[in-house]
Design a protein around this motif. Sequence first.
Motif, PDB file in Angstrom:
ATOM      1  N   UNK A  87       8.714  -1.703   1.889  1.00  0.00           N
ATOM      2  CA  UNK A  87       7.991  -0.471   2.173  1.00  0.00           C
ATOM      3  C   UNK A  87       6.518  -0.750   2.481  1.00  0.00           C
ATOM      4  N   UNK A  88       5.941  -1.744   1.830  1.00  0.00           N
ATOM      5  CA  UNK A  88       4.564  -2.133   2.144  1.00  0.00           C
ATOM      6  C   UNK A  88       4.519  -2.751   3.538  1.00  0.00           C
ATOM      7  N   UNK A  89       5.461  -3.632   3.817  1.00  0.00           N
ATOM      8  CA  UNK A  89       5.521  -4.258   5.138  1.00  0.00           C
ATOM      9  C   UNK A  89       5.755  -3.259   6.255  1.00  0.00           C
ATOM     10  N   UNK A  90       6.501  -2.180   5.955  1.00  0.00           N
ATOM     11  CA  UNK A  90       6.795  -1.158   6.961  1.00  0.00           C
ATOM     12  C   UNK A  90       5.766  -0.046   7.038  1.00  0.00           C
ATOM     13  N   UNK A  91       4.745  -0.071   6.183  1.00  0.00           N
ATOM     14  CA  UNK A  91       3.697   0.933   6.238  1.00  0.00           C
ATOM     15  C   UNK A  91       3.975   2.216   5.464  1.00  0.00           C
ATOM     16  N   UNK A  92       5.142   2.311   4.810  1.00  0.00           N
ATOM     17  CA  UNK A  92       5.432   3.506   4.012  1.00  0.00           C
ATOM     18  C   UNK A  92       4.571   3.554   2.750  1.00  0.00           C
ATOM     19  N   UNK A  93       4.225   2.367   2.249  1.00  0.00           N
ATOM     20  CA  UNK A  93       3.370   2.241   1.076  1.00  0.00           C
ATOM     21  C   UNK A  93       2.254   1.259   1.391  1.00  0.00           C
ATOM     22  N   UNK A  94       1.170   1.368   0.638  1.00  0.00           N
ATOM     23  CA  UNK A  94       0.103   0.382   0.762  1.00  0.00           C
ATOM     24  C   UNK A  94      -0.266  -0.122  -0.620  1.00  0.00           C
ATOM     25  N   UNK A  95      -0.641  -1.390  -0.668  1.00  0.00           N
ATOM     26  CA  UNK A  95      -1.063  -1.997  -1.929  1.00  0.00           C
ATOM     27  C   UNK A  95      -2.395  -1.423  -2.351  1.00  0.00           C
ATOM     28  N   UNK A  96      -2.559  -1.279  -3.644  1.00  0.00           N
ATOM     29  CA  UNK A  96      -3.844  -0.883  -4.210  1.00  0.00           C
ATOM     30  C   UNK A  96      -4.333  -2.067  -5.039  1.00  0.00           C
TER      31      UNK A  96
END
Length: 146
Positions: A87-96
């Motif tokens: 999901x991070x790689x796909x842009x649905x989520x971003x790391x904080x």
Amino acid sequence: MADNPFTLCASPGYVARFGEPTTIEDLAAHRCIKLHAMDTWPFTREGETHRVRISGPLSASTVDAVRAACIAGVGIAMLTYWDVNKQIGGGELQRIVLADVKPLEIGIWAVFPTRTQMPARVRAFIDALRDRLLAGTDTGPMRTTK
């Protein structure tokens, strides 16, 4: 077998609406999504573990439910790398990333009584499992041990 560190993440929509925390203290002002089994979130600072009690609008019993709520913009979640790397790689989520602490790093281990008399089928299973765990981990660094 491989690293699987905890990762703080949120949807881009959540960050656009509520901003991004920059320190551990900032988490108190944010909507956090809690996994029932984790009453606190573990962080490290200068080699010491710090546990932060979080609160928010949702608590769920499964990783899938926490991840789905996070993607929907409900709040910030702490899940493991393998729970959110796609999901991070796909842009649905971003790391904080917090400036003053790091999420606790954990790993996945295979435990067995001895290496000296390990059956070939057990070694083959462990090797296959490690390879499977590492498949698709191109969105972040992973270490492995044999």
